[in-house]
Design a protein around this motif. Structure first.
Motif, short mmCIF file in Angstrom:
data_model
loop_
_atom_site.label_atom_id
_atom_site.label_comp_id
_atom_site.label_asym_id
_atom_site.label_seq_id
_atom_site.Cartn_x
_atom_site.Cartn_y
_atom_site.Cartn_z
N GLU A 40 0.83 -1.21 0.00
CA GLU A 40 0.00 0.00 0.00
C GLU A 40 0.87 1.26 0.00
OE1 GLU A 40 -3.15 0.15 -0.42
OE2 GLU A 40 -3.45 -2.04 -0.39
N SER A 41 1.95 1.23 0.73
CA SER A 41 2.86 2.38 0.74
C SER A 41 3.47 2.60 -0.63
CB SER A 41 3.95 2.16 1.79
OG SER A 41 4.87 3.23 1.77
N HIS A 68 -5.26 -8.21 -5.09
CA HIS A 68 -5.66 -6.91 -4.54
C HIS A 68 -7.10 -6.60 -4.94
CE1 HIS A 68 -5.52 -2.63 -3.49
NE2 HIS A 68 -4.41 -2.92 -2.80
N PRO A 69 -7.92 -6.10 -4.01
CA PRO A 69 -9.33 -5.81 -4.36
C PRO A 69 -9.46 -4.69 -5.39
CG PRO A 69 -8.77 -5.01 -2.15
CD PRO A 69 -7.62 -5.85 -2.59
N ASN A 70 -8.50 -3.82 -5.49
CA ASN A 70 -8.56 -2.71 -6.42
C ASN A 70 -7.63 -2.94 -7.61
OD1 ASN A 70 -9.53 -0.26 -7.29
ND2 ASN A 70 -8.07 0.95 -6.13
N LEU A 71 -7.53 -4.21 -8.02
CA LEU A 71 -6.59 -4.56 -9.08
C LEU A 71 -6.94 -3.88 -10.41
CD1 LEU A 71 -4.20 -6.22 -10.10
CD2 LEU A 71 -5.77 -8.13 -10.51
#
Length: 1568
Positions: free
Chosen positions: A1138-1139, A1176-1179
């Motif tokens: 995320e970073s 990742h859910p926001n792929l």
């Protein structure tokens, strides 16, 4: 009522048109009225014309309106009646634009009739002629202002001037409801007005000529009518063409005044381009020239040629010269250049060529019927009164003499430029690619050269005669470039007139460039010698007048500037020497050289300047080396003996009869030095053994007075050369006696070297230096030393100690200079590459040390104390160089290079004691220089520390003891943690060194224990993870440079080594504790980063990624102690991901370099987190930002296209290009790893892999290849085939390294059942691989291609066809033939082994496909056999080259022959159900294979016999090769042997007889 009004308006307009001829209004106003009546907008027409490019004809729109016809008649009548005055209608651009518009509004027949009636061609000719004269008058006036203030109202704004308008005022008139704006007239000397009028005239010409084109065949006889109207005499057409070319050249020139730089925006359209307009102007004039009339009685078109030469030759050359000043890549300029060159060749060059070659071709006849020569024509065209002044420099003020001088100088420069350009065009007019064509064409080209030279000599003023020499020099340069051979008479005439050799008394400078070109064209002019009769019937050869004058100019002349000196040496004397050598008369040059040396010394003696004189050009060492290289190839043994005997006798006689301190002539010493240096063949030395002994045994010379340049040091160098090469002399008693005396004298001379010489004091030490070299030549010859009763070790140690004693004060002063107070001396020693001028102790010391290090075995003869002193002094010399490196001038000696040379493995060799002492010395000095106090006082850029650290870097890690590795690694870690690095380059070097030490880890290394060394030598822990501290240290360094990339890369390597060691030693408590501390610190750091959105720095991000992925990779082996961290580290990885995504969104690709580097590191980390990124859910959103058209991928593609467009003509990549490739590679890795997780996304891998074929940086390409290699096993067969087999190449292209690499990975990973469906693709790819062997590709590509072919042959033999085998055999033949020409290359042996292995694979796995291909097998075997032989080079001045091939290569070749003659059962076996039948079949197949081999391989034996006669084969290689040759002889029948013996020549039979005798002695059968 409306109809009546309309008809009345038309009638009124017609009456207005009819009254134009009677109106008194100004012509500008009448033009405006006519345009208004006819509803013509000239401004729009102008813009349409400029947009269309000017050469496209407008649409013809004919009507029944009589007004255009009446207007055209009126306009042509005005043009016809116009006189050359200010208000002439012909000088208005709007009038010509109106004329152009009117021609397209009338029927073609009517237009042709009017143009012919009013003589349109004459109007054009007169207009352009007046235009030409006015521009020429303006350029000839001071300041560019023409008298009379000529004006032109060619305004492009649509405003016209009125007779009643005043300067600076304007008014408006109303007539027929229209407004006409009156403006101020425009002067003719404004370039914009000139261009506007000329463009209008050319546009009209182009428009009218376009009517002659009838592509649709619907105009009929009208086209011929138009052609008739445009037809003119050659004289008129030539005048139009010439003035057009002149005006084009004037307008094409680059603006040189402020008033001319902005004219295009004032008078011309915004999209106006000079180069496009130039092409349009020339094409218009050429079209009109093509319509000229020609007489049937003149089939050769002589009248046109004559007219072109009189009116067009000069303008065409001027415009051609102007075009060559522009960029040659511009297509418009290139088209103009081609057109002008073609016209000059057609009308000037080819007629001249025909008059010289074809006697039936008539000469050039003038209009009066008199015949004129080409020479007369050139004089008439190029005389100064006819030369137009194009852009010459204007002289301000009233100084008439300065103006005349400037004009005369400018005219001369222009004239010689154009004449040389004419000669250049002539050289390219006819093909001269072969010697036969050159012989046929050179005669008339030489005549042209002579006539141009004579023409220039006639009209060039006497005060500018130097320009004539310049012209001759330029034409000779072009002649040399085009390989034009001039007769000796022509070269002699050039030397007489322009070289300056024969009129030096008048102050004329010698033209060395002309003499150089004469030598290149015909050196025989100088080397043809005459004879002078002497007494007693003898004669001697003397130089001719040209050589005498040249020698006098070199010897007597003052070559003051270094440029003249080096030019004469390199381009006059050296080519002259080569010319004598080519004529097999090098002895004459040596005689001449001797004479010139004697003249130089006699003059020095007369001036009492023997000692202080500087070396002359005849004593230059480069000349001596050049002549020495030619001695072996150009002189026979008898000639050498004659020259050397005469020199030795002269030297002996002068030494015995020396009187009054007179010096010995340097000629004999220089000549002897040259000859002994050039003799390299052993047979020549054997014939001249007495000469060598006499030269070595000369006595009494050491007492003579000799100059420093040609003095006693030459004697020592001659002795050293004899001792080093003439091995046959070493057994001679006389040689041993004189060697004893010489060695003793050399030792005594070295003892006299002063130990104290100031830095600025100069002393001749050349004799001592060459005496020391002489001693080193005898050191390795222990038997000889024993016979001379000398102890080699003790005496050599004394000599070396004397050298070290002389340098000791310097080294001691450097070692005690703790505050660096030593400054650079006023006179810095410079290194002479030939060791001729040794004038300082520093130069002597470094030269002697270099000889010690480069001479084999010298260090082993020195005792331990001397070796220790030598090593220590070399170290302090390196420290001195490091301290003063910034202030050292260019060309000064490098004090550090002996220290660097000492670390080369070949220098120390197997001397264990020297190696041990050197390693201990390096480590001790590094540790002592790095023992800093408080960190704030550390100075890691101090010279002592830098030298010590560089010394440690030069040591291979495996050569360091275990304890030393730990101590050095701990010290480097301490410096990295506490030092203040002002340069990232230094930090990168320390990180790289630490990573290199960790390749051999040791548990006592602090970095592996998460500890650090304290100032007191203790170990401290508990300050956090060392890796994180190192990363923060790299990130905290201010600024950015390329060194940061290397620092981050080194840190990543270091982190990987540490993590690998920790996870392999999990059974140790220290490793467990270290990992716990590290991961707890990372978890806390990333949790804070996740909460506060803190940006991760570059180095820290890389360390975190490597550390977390190392845990994931070893998750199954961490045990219970670390297993509790698994879940928390998964969260930590997600935090880090995320970073990274957060940081990715905030970085711009168009930012600074540090931002791009940071983005690249983020992409690398994302590739490592592909497993998390894929879930990742926001792929979808992330993929769009990464790979979408609006995301990073689309931005990179757009930037790449822009970058390629900006650098389309440049092969050199810029930094921006590297960053694009850097980011593209890392983004492609992310995409590859994401797509590999999903089988539905495998087709996208093909598109991603296409990046490989566009990359130019090897490092980035290898990164992407490694990623593909990792995912290749996970791909489906279809995806592998698309990635590896989908090649669309041109016929002459081969597979790249990346394509072959991927193909090899696919072959290894695909099974037989998977690859069967791609049979056609495999066969096609095999052909492409073979094509790569045909072409000269890189060594790495070639080896990889052969490996890939071998994989296909072994793993998938069923897919290989007969066509593939034939191609492969032909490719092996071609590649081995290429190896024959590079037998000395270091890579050739490896390629040879690869070819033999590939050949062996064919024979073992595809033997059945070679049964009827012995013609291909033989060619390949013969080519491979020739590679093993080293050809004899009797013409080479150097020793015969040593072959790079060894017995290993001969054995590999012999195995091929044994496989052919004694095949294995596996290569012949076939499927059979019956074991008995199989055995019988094998026997039959073996007999058949041996029989076929016995019939064809005798040709290989014949090739071997030929190679033995033409080349050399090493003894050990011959023994290994005979194993295979005996196998061939064993399968040959008796009849075949007899036939082969009869076919061989006399020498071949001798070789065959010797080979057969060896075969019999080896146990072979007897041929009776």
């Amino acid at each position: 009522m409306a109809a009546t009004t309309s008809s009345e308006g038309v009638s009124r307009q017609q009456r207005s048109i009819l009254t134009l001829d009677k109106s008194d209004e100004p012509f500008e106003v009448l033009i405006a009225h006519a345009c208004n009546i006819l509803d013509i907008d000239i401004n729009d027409d102008w813009n349409d014309f400029s947009k269309a490019g000017g050469w496209q004809a407008l649409r013809v729109n004919t009507t029944c309106d009589p007004r255009p016809e009446w207007t055209l008649k009126w306009l042509l009548k005005k043009f016809k009646a116009a006189e050359e005055e200010l208000a002439s209608p012909c000088l208005y651009s709007k009038a010509w634009s109106l004329l152009r518009e009117l021609t397209v509004r009338l029927p073609l027949s009517k237009t042709a009739s009017l143009l012919k009636t009013y003589d349109f061609i004459t109007i054009v000719r007169n207009t352009l002629q007046w235009f030409y004269e006015s521009v020429n008058r303006r350029l000839s006036a001071p300041n560019g202002e023409e008298r009379g203030s000529l004006h032109s109202s060619a305004n492009s704004s649509g405003t016209v001037s009125s007779s009643s308008s005043q300067l600076g005022t304007s008014r408006k008139r109303k007539r027929d409801g229209t407004e006409i704006s009156i403006s101020t007239p425009i002067p003719i000397d404004e370039s914009g007005a000139v261009d506007a009028l000329f463009m209008a005239v050319c546009a009209t010409i182009a428009q009218v000529w376009s009517f002659t084109e009838d592509s649709d065949h619907d105009r009929g006889f009208t086209v011929e009518h138009i052609k008739s109207a445009l037809r003119s005499s050659p004289q008129d057409a030539a005048q139009i063409l010439g003035t057009s070319l002149y005006l084009t050249s004037h307008l094409l020139r680059k603006p040189n005044r402020a008033s001319e730089r902005g004219w295009s925006t004032t008078y011309m359209p915004q999209n106006y381009d000079k180069r496009t307009a130039c092409r349009f102007y020339v094409s218009s004039a050429v079209k009109l020239w093509s319509t000229r009339s020609s007489s049937r009685q003149d089939p050769h078109d002589t009248e046109s040629h004559l007219a072109f030469g009189a009116h067009c030759m000069m303008p065409a050359l001027q415009l051609l010269n102007r075009c060559r000043e522009w960029s040659s890549l511009e297509k418009n300029i290139e088209a103009v250049t081609d057109t002008l060159t073609e016209m000059l060749i057609k009308h000037v060059i080819l007629p001249y060529r025909a008059s010289k070659i074809d006697t039936e071709t008539p000469g050039r006849v003038s209009t009066g019927g008199t015949s004129i020569s080409f020479h007369q024509e050139l004089v008439s065209v190029f005389r100064p009164s006819r030369l137009p002044l194009l852009g010459q420099a204007n002289v301000s003020g009233g100084n008439k003499s300065n103006l005349e001088r400037s004009i005369r100088k400018t005219d001369a420069q222009k004239t010689i430029t154009l004449l040389s350009l004419l000669f250049d065009v002539a050289l390219g007019s006819c093909p001269r690619s072969t010697p036969k064509l050159r012989r046929a064409e050179d005669a008339w080209l030489e005549q042209l050269f002579i006539e141009i030279s004579e023409c220039a000599a006639l009209f060039l003023p006497s005060k500018v005669k130097r320009y004539h020499a310049m012209l001759v020099k330029w034409m000779m340069q072009k002649a040399v470039k085009h390989k034009l051979r001039l007769n000796s008479s022509t070269v002699e005439a050039i030397l007489d007139e322009t070289s300056g050799l024969f009129n030096r008394d008048t102050g004329v400078t010698v033209q060395w460039g002309v003499i150089d070109l004469c030598l290149q064209i015909d050196a025989n002019v100088f080397i043809i010698l005459g004879k002078e009769d002497l007494e007693e019937g003898k004669s001697r050869r003397i130089p001719n007048k040209y050589l005498l004058s040249l020698l006098s100019s070199i010897t007597d002349g003052q070559l003051e500037t270094s440029q003249d000196y080096h030019y004469v040496l390199s381009y006059i004397i050296t080519p002259l020497c080569n010319a004598f050598a080519d004529a097999r008369d090098l002895g004459s040059f040596i005689d001449i050289w001797t004479e010139q040396l004697s003249i130089v010394l006699s003059r020095q003696t007369a001036r009492n300047d023997l000692i202080a004189s500087a070396p002359g050009i005849w004593e230059d060492e480069k000349l001596l080396r050049s002549v020495a290289q030619l001695v072996t190839t150009s002189l026979t043994s008898a000639s050498m003996e004659r020259i050397m005997s005469r020199a030795i006798d002269s030297l002996t006689m002068e030494s015995q009869h020396m009187m009054n301190g007179r010096a010995v002539s340097p000629a004999v010493l220089v000549i002897l030095d040259c000859l002994f240096a050039g003799i390299s063949r052993a047979d020549t030395m054997a014939r001249l053994v007495k000469i060598g002994e006499s030269a070595f045994c000369l006595s009494g010379i050491s007492n003579m007075e000799l100059s420093p340049q040609t003095g006693k040091w030459r004697i020592w160098r001659i002795k050293a050369t004899i001792a080093d090469r003439w091995f046959t002399l070493h057994k001679s008693p006389a040689f041993k006696r004189n060697a004893h005396m010489s060695i003793y004298a050399a030792f005594e001379l070295i003892k006299l070297i002063p130990s104290k010489i100031s830095a600025n004091e100069k002393k001749d030490l050349s004799e001592a230096f060459h005496a020391f070299r002489f001693i080193l030549r005898f050191v390795a010859k222990d038997p000889f030393w024993n016979e001379t009763h000398f102890s080699s070790q003790s005496e050599l140690a004394v000599a070396v100690s004397n050298i070290l004693d002389a340098m000791e004060p310097f080294c001691r002063r450097t070692s005690h200079d703790h505050f660096q107070t030593i400054k650079l001396p006023e006179t810095v020693p410079r290194w002479d590459e030939f060791a001729v001028n040794v004038t300082s102790i520093d130069t002597l010391y470094l030269g002697c040390v270099a000889d010690i290090l480069t001479s084999p075995g010298i260090l082993s003869h020195l005792d331990a104390n001397v070796q220790a002193r030598l090593i220590e002094q070399l170290y302090w010399c390196a420290v001195y160089q490091q301290r003063l490196s910034q202030s050292m001038p260019v060309g000064s000696i490098d004090y550090s290079w002996p220290w660097k040379m000492l670390h080369h493995p070949d220098v120390i060799g197997e001397n264990a004691s020297t190696t041990k002492y050197l390693r201990n010395f390096q480590v001790d000095h590094y540790l002592s220089t790095s023992k800093f106090g408080e960190p704030k006082c550390w100075d890691i850029e101090m010279a002592d520390y830098v030298t010590g650290f560089k010394s440690i870097q030069m040591i291979p890690v495996q050569c360091l003891e275990r304890g030393y590795r730990s101590v050095i690694a701990n010290r480097i870690l301490r410096i990295l943690l506490h030092a203040n690095f002002t340069s990232l380059a230094i930090a990168a070097e320390h990180l790289t060194m630490l990573a290199k030490l960790l390749t051999m880890p040791n548990k006592s290394m602090d970095i592996l224990e998460n500890a650090e060394e304290s100032r007191k030598g203790l170990v401290e822990t508990g300050k956090g993870a060392v890796l994180i501290r190192l990363a923060r240290g790299v990130d905290c360094t201010m600024g950015w440079s390329e060194d940061k990339m290397y620092a981050v890369s080194a840190l990543k390597t270091l982190t990987s080594s540490v993590m690998s060691h920790l996870f392999t030693t999990l059974n140790q408590r220290s490793s467990m504790d270290y990992l716990k501390v590290l991961y707890h610190q990372l978890a806390g750091l990333l949790e804070d980063t996740h909460d506060n959105k803190i940006n991760c720095s570059t180095a820290l991000a890389a360390v975190i990624e490597i550390s977390l992925n190392a845990y994931s990779k070893h998750n199954d082996n961490v045990g219970e102690s670390l297993g509790i961290l698994t879940e928390s580290l998964k969260t930590t990885r997600s935090y880090h991901l995320e970073s990274l995504l957060h940081n990715f969104e905030e970085i711009s690709i168009t930012g600074a370099s540090d931002q791009k580097h940071r983005l690249g590191v983020i992409l690398e980390c994302l590739a490592s987190y592909a497993d998390l990124l894929g879930d990742h859910p926001n792929l979808g959103n992330i993929s769009h930002k990464l790979f979408g058209a609006d995301g990073l991928s689309g931005t990179l593609k757009r930037e790449s296209r822009i970058h390629q467009g900006e650098n389309v003509a440049s092969d050199r990549l810029t930094v921006d290009g590297y960053w694009l490739e850097y980011l593209t590679t890392r983004l492609a890795r992310v995409e590859l790893l994401l797509n590999a997780r999903d089988s539905k996304m495998h087709p996208n891998i093909v598109e991603t892999s296409a990046h490989l074929y566009q990359m130019k940086f090897a490092r980035e390409k290898n990164n992407l290849l490694n990623s593909l290699r990792k995912i290749m096993p996970t791909l489906s067969p279809q995806s592998k085939a698309q990635v590896c087999f989908g090649h669309n190449l041109e016929v002459d292209r081969c597979l790249s390294y990346a394509q072959v690499y991927l193909l090899g990975m696919a072959i290894v990973s695909m099974k037989d059942q998977e690859i069967e469906e791609f049979r056609e693709s495999i066969s096609r790819t095999f052909t492409l691989l073979c094509r790569g062997l045909f072409q000269p590709i890189l060594f790495r590509d070639c080896m990889l291609t052969m490996q890939c072919i071998s994989l296909l042959l072994q793993k998938h033999p069923r897919l290989i066809t007969q066509w593939n085998i034939d191609n492969l055999l032909a490719a092996i033949t071609a590649k081995s033939a290429n190896l024959e020409q590079h037998i000395e290359d270091k890579q050739s042996p490896m390629l040879y082994i690869g070819l033999c292995r590939l050949f062996s694979t064919i024979l073992t796995t595809h033997r059945t496909k070679t049964g009827r291909r012995y013609h291909l097998l033989l060619l390949a075997l013969q080519s491979l056999l020739r590679c093993l032989f080293t050809p004899y080079t009797p013409t080479s001045p150097s020793p015969e080259p040593h072959s790079a091939f060894t017995a290993t290569h001969a054995s590999a070749y012999a195995r091929l022959l044994t496989t052919l003659c004694d095949p294995t059962p596996s290569s012949l076996s076939r499927a059979s159900r019956n074991r008995t039948h199989l055995a019988l079949a094998l026997n039959d197949e073996t007999k058949k294979a041996k029989s076929i081999a016995g019939q064809h391989l005798p040709y290989l034996i014949m090739e071997y016999c030929t190679c033995q006669l033409k080349g050399r084969l090493e003894a050990e290689m011959k023994v290994a090769l005979e194993v295979g040759l005996f196998a061939v002889v064993g399968v040959m029948g008796v009849d075949v042997m007899r036939t082969m013996n009869a076919a061989l020549g006399e020498g071949g039979r001798g070789v065959w007889k010797a080979l057969y005798g060896d075969f019999r002695r080896a146990g072979g059968r007897v041929w009776e």
